[in-house]
Design a protein around this motif. Structure first.
Motif, PDB file in Angstrom:
ATOM      1  N   GLU A 112       0.838  -1.204   0.000  1.00  0.00           N
ATOM      2  CA  GLU A 112       0.000   0.000   0.000  1.00  0.00           C
ATOM      3  C   GLU A 112       0.871   1.252   0.000  1.00  0.00           C
ATOM      4  O   GLU A 112       0.606   2.211  -0.726  1.00  0.00           O
ATOM      5  N   LYS A 113       1.934   1.240   0.804  1.00  0.00           N
ATOM      6  CA  LYS A 113       2.856   2.383   0.836  1.00  0.00           C
ATOM      7  C   LYS A 113       3.562   2.542  -0.506  1.00  0.00           C
ATOM      8  O   LYS A 113       3.754   3.658  -0.990  1.00  0.00           O
ATOM      9  N   ALA A 114       3.931   1.428  -1.116  1.00  0.00           N
ATOM     10  CA  ALA A 114       4.589   1.472  -2.425  1.00  0.00           C
ATOM     11  C   ALA A 114       3.673   2.088  -3.473  1.00  0.00           C
ATOM     12  O   ALA A 114       4.113   2.907  -4.291  1.00  0.00           O
ATOM     13  N   SER A 115       2.403   1.718  -3.432  1.00  0.00           N
ATOM     14  CA  SER A 115       1.437   2.287  -4.388  1.00  0.00           C
ATOM     15  C   SER A 115       1.316   3.796  -4.209  1.00  0.00           C
ATOM     16  O   SER A 115       1.321   4.549  -5.191  1.00  0.00           O
ATOM     17  N   VAL A 116       1.232   4.220  -2.967  1.00  0.00           N
ATOM     18  CA  VAL A 116       1.116   5.659  -2.689  1.00  0.00           C
ATOM     19  C   VAL A 116       2.377   6.393  -3.144  1.00  0.00           C
ATOM     20  O   VAL A 116       2.299   7.446  -3.779  1.00  0.00           O
ATOM     21  N   ASP A 117       3.550   5.823  -2.841  1.00  0.00           N
ATOM     22  CA  ASP A 117       4.806   6.446  -3.270  1.00  0.00           C
ATOM     23  C   ASP A 117       4.867   6.575  -4.794  1.00  0.00           C
ATOM     24  O   ASP A 117       5.252   7.616  -5.324  1.00  0.00           O
ATOM     25  N   ALA A 118       4.489   5.504  -5.481  1.00  0.00           N
ATOM     26  CA  ALA A 118       4.526   5.522  -6.945  1.00  0.00           C
ATOM     27  C   ALA A 118       3.527   6.527  -7.515  1.00  0.00           C
ATOM     28  O   ALA A 118       3.843   7.262  -8.454  1.00  0.00           O
ATOM     29  N   GLN A 119       2.333   6.575  -6.944  1.00  0.00           N
ATOM     30  CA  GLN A 119       1.335   7.539  -7.414  1.00  0.00           C
ATOM     31  C   GLN A 119       1.803   8.967  -7.180  1.00  0.00           C
ATOM     32  O   GLN A 119       1.623   9.840  -8.031  1.00  0.00           O
ATOM     33  N   LEU A 120       2.420   9.201  -6.029  1.00  0.00           N
ATOM     34  CA  LEU A 120       2.942  10.529  -5.728  1.00  0.00           C
ATOM     35  C   LEU A 120       4.079  10.885  -6.684  1.00  0.00           C
ATOM     36  O   LEU A 120       4.140  12.014  -7.185  1.00  0.00           O
ATOM     37  N   ALA A 121       4.961   9.941  -6.956  1.00  0.00           N
ATOM     38  CA  ALA A 121       6.057  10.185  -7.907  1.00  0.00           C
ATOM     39  C   ALA A 121       5.495  10.532  -9.282  1.00  0.00           C
ATOM     40  O   ALA A 121       5.971  11.465  -9.941  1.00  0.00           O
ATOM     41  N   GLY A 122       4.477   9.805  -9.711  1.00  0.00           N
ATOM     42  CA  GLY A 122       3.854  10.099 -11.005  1.00  0.00           C
ATOM     43  C   GLY A 122       3.195  11.466 -11.036  1.00  0.00           C
ATOM     44  O   GLY A 122       3.334  12.219 -11.993  1.00  0.00           O
ATOM     45  N   ALA A 123       2.486  11.808  -9.964  1.00  0.00           N
ATOM     46  CA  ALA A 123       1.809  13.114  -9.895  1.00  0.00           C
ATOM     47  C   ALA A 123       2.831  14.249  -9.880  1.00  0.00           C
ATOM     48  O   ALA A 123       2.649  15.268 -10.564  1.00  0.00           O
ATOM     49  N   ARG A 124       3.905  14.080  -9.111  1.00  0.00           N
ATOM     50  CA  ARG A 124       4.935  15.121  -9.070  1.00  0.00           C
ATOM     51  C   ARG A 124       5.625  15.263 -10.421  1.00  0.00           C
ATOM     52  O   ARG A 124       5.979  16.366 -10.832  1.00  0.00           O
ATOM     53  N   SER A 125       5.815  14.150 -11.110  1.00  0.00           N
ATOM     54  CA  SER A 125       6.409  14.203 -12.448  1.00  0.00           C
ATOM     55  C   SER A 125       5.504  14.949 -13.417  1.00  0.00           C
ATOM     56  O   SER A 125       5.970  15.785 -14.193  1.00  0.00           O
ATOM     57  N   ASP A 126       4.228  14.625 -13.359  1.00  0.00           N
ATOM     58  CA  ASP A 126       3.275  15.325 -14.227  1.00  0.00           C
ATOM     59  C   ASP A 126       3.260  16.816 -13.923  1.00  0.00           C
ATOM     60  O   ASP A 126       3.213  17.642 -14.834  1.00  0.00           O
ATOM     61  N   THR A 127       3.332  17.164 -12.645  1.00  0.00           N
ATOM     62  CA  THR A 127       3.361  18.569 -12.239  1.00  0.00           C
ATOM     63  C   THR A 127       4.614  19.253 -12.765  1.00  0.00           C
ATOM     64  O   THR A 127       4.549  20.370 -13.291  1.00  0.00           O
ATOM     65  N   ALA A 128       5.753  18.595 -12.626  1.00  0.00           N
ATOM     66  CA  ALA A 128       7.017  19.177 -13.100  1.00  0.00           C
ATOM     67  C   ALA A 128       6.988  19.371 -14.615  1.00  0.00           C
ATOM     68  O   ALA A 128       7.447  20.405 -15.118  1.00  0.00           O
ATOM     69  N   LYS A 129       6.440  18.402 -15.328  1.00  0.00           N
ATOM     70  CA  LYS A 129       6.349  18.542 -16.789  1.00  0.00           C
ATOM     71  C   LYS A 129       5.411  19.682 -17.164  1.00  0.00           C
ATOM     72  O   LYS A 129       5.692  20.444 -18.098  1.00  0.00           O
ATOM     73  N   ALA A 130       4.322  19.812 -16.439  1.00  0.00           N
ATOM     74  CA  ALA A 130       3.379  20.907 -16.708  1.00  0.00           C
ATOM     75  C   ALA A 130       4.043  22.252 -16.429  1.00  0.00           C
ATOM     76  O   ALA A 130       3.864  23.210 -17.201  1.00  0.00           O
ATOM     77  N   GLN A 131       4.826  22.331 -15.355  1.00  0.00           N
ATOM     78  CA  GLN A 131       5.532  23.577 -15.050  1.00  0.00           C
ATOM     79  C   GLN A 131       6.535  23.909 -16.143  1.00  0.00           C
ATOM     80  O   GLN A 131       6.675  25.072 -16.529  1.00  0.00           O
ATOM     81  N   GLN A 132       7.222  22.916 -16.655  1.00  0.00           N
ATOM     82  CA  GLN A 132       8.154  23.154 -17.755  1.00  0.00           C
ATOM     83  C   GLN A 132       7.425  23.664 -18.989  1.00  0.00           C
ATOM     84  O   GLN A 132       7.908  24.562 -19.679  1.00  0.00           O
ATOM     85  N   ALA A 133       6.261  23.096 -19.256  1.00  0.00           N
ATOM     86  CA  ALA A 133       5.477  23.530 -20.411  1.00  0.00           C
ATOM     87  C   ALA A 133       5.021  24.977 -20.239  1.00  0.00           C
ATOM     88  O   ALA A 133       5.073  25.770 -21.188  1.00  0.00           O
ATOM     89  N   VAL A 134       4.593  25.331 -19.034  1.00  0.00           N
ATOM     90  CA  VAL A 134       4.163  26.708 -18.758  1.00  0.00           C
ATOM     91  C   VAL A 134       5.337  27.667 -18.945  1.00  0.00           C
ATOM     92  O   VAL A 134       5.191  28.748 -19.546  1.00  0.00           O
ATOM     93  N   GLU A 135       6.499  27.269 -18.442  1.00  0.00           N
ATOM     94  CA  GLU A 135       7.682  28.117 -18.602  1.00  0.00           C
ATOM     95  C   GLU A 135       8.031  28.309 -20.072  1.00  0.00           C
ATOM     96  O   GLU A 135       8.391  29.413 -20.496  1.00  0.00           O
TER      97      GLU A 135
END
Length: 124
Positions: free
Chosen positions: A84-107
């Motif tokens: 369960e912790k692994a799933s949460v960590d992976a989901q968080l990593a994916g969400a943060r990656s998507d956020t970082a990519k979106a920030q790069q696109a905005v920049e």
């Protein structure tokens, strides 16, 4: 009730208690949670988590590996918690990656807008 029947009943009750206690302590094999954790990791990898959140992704992968060892030892409850912790960590990593990519696109869009403004100002 004779002494023999009484002992047999007591033995049966103890046997049932041991079986139930064994089930309660080990739980069921967390195969579904393992699949979910592995799927979450794959989605994180697809979201470029290796580039943006490698530590969190590694943590999720390590937890899955640890959980697999626990499953082999039939420590299902502990394994389920790790999965369960692994799933949460992976989901968080994916969400943060998507956020970082979106920030790069905005920049990038903001740089393009600034460049277009400069061209317009130069032509006036």
């Amino acid at each position: 009730m004779n002494k023999h029947t009484s002992m047999l009943t007591a033995t049966g009750i103890i046997g049932i208690a041991l079986v139930m206690g064994g089930c309660a302590s080990s739980g069921e094999r967390p195969d579904g949670e393992l699949r979910t954790a592995e799927s979450s990791i794959q989605q994180a990898v697809s979201s470029d988590a290796r580039d943006f959140e490698p530590v969190l992704l590694n943590q999720a992968q390590n937890r899955v590996a640890d959980a697999e060892e626990l499953i082999e030892q039939e420590k299902y409850i502990e394994a389920e918690r790790l999965l369960e912790k692994a799933s949460v960590d992976a989901q968080l990593a994916g969400a943060r990656s998507d956020t970082a990519k979106a920030q790069q696109a905005v920049e990038e869009i903001n740089r393009s807008i600034d460049s277009l403004r400069e061209r317009i100002e130069q032509r006036q």
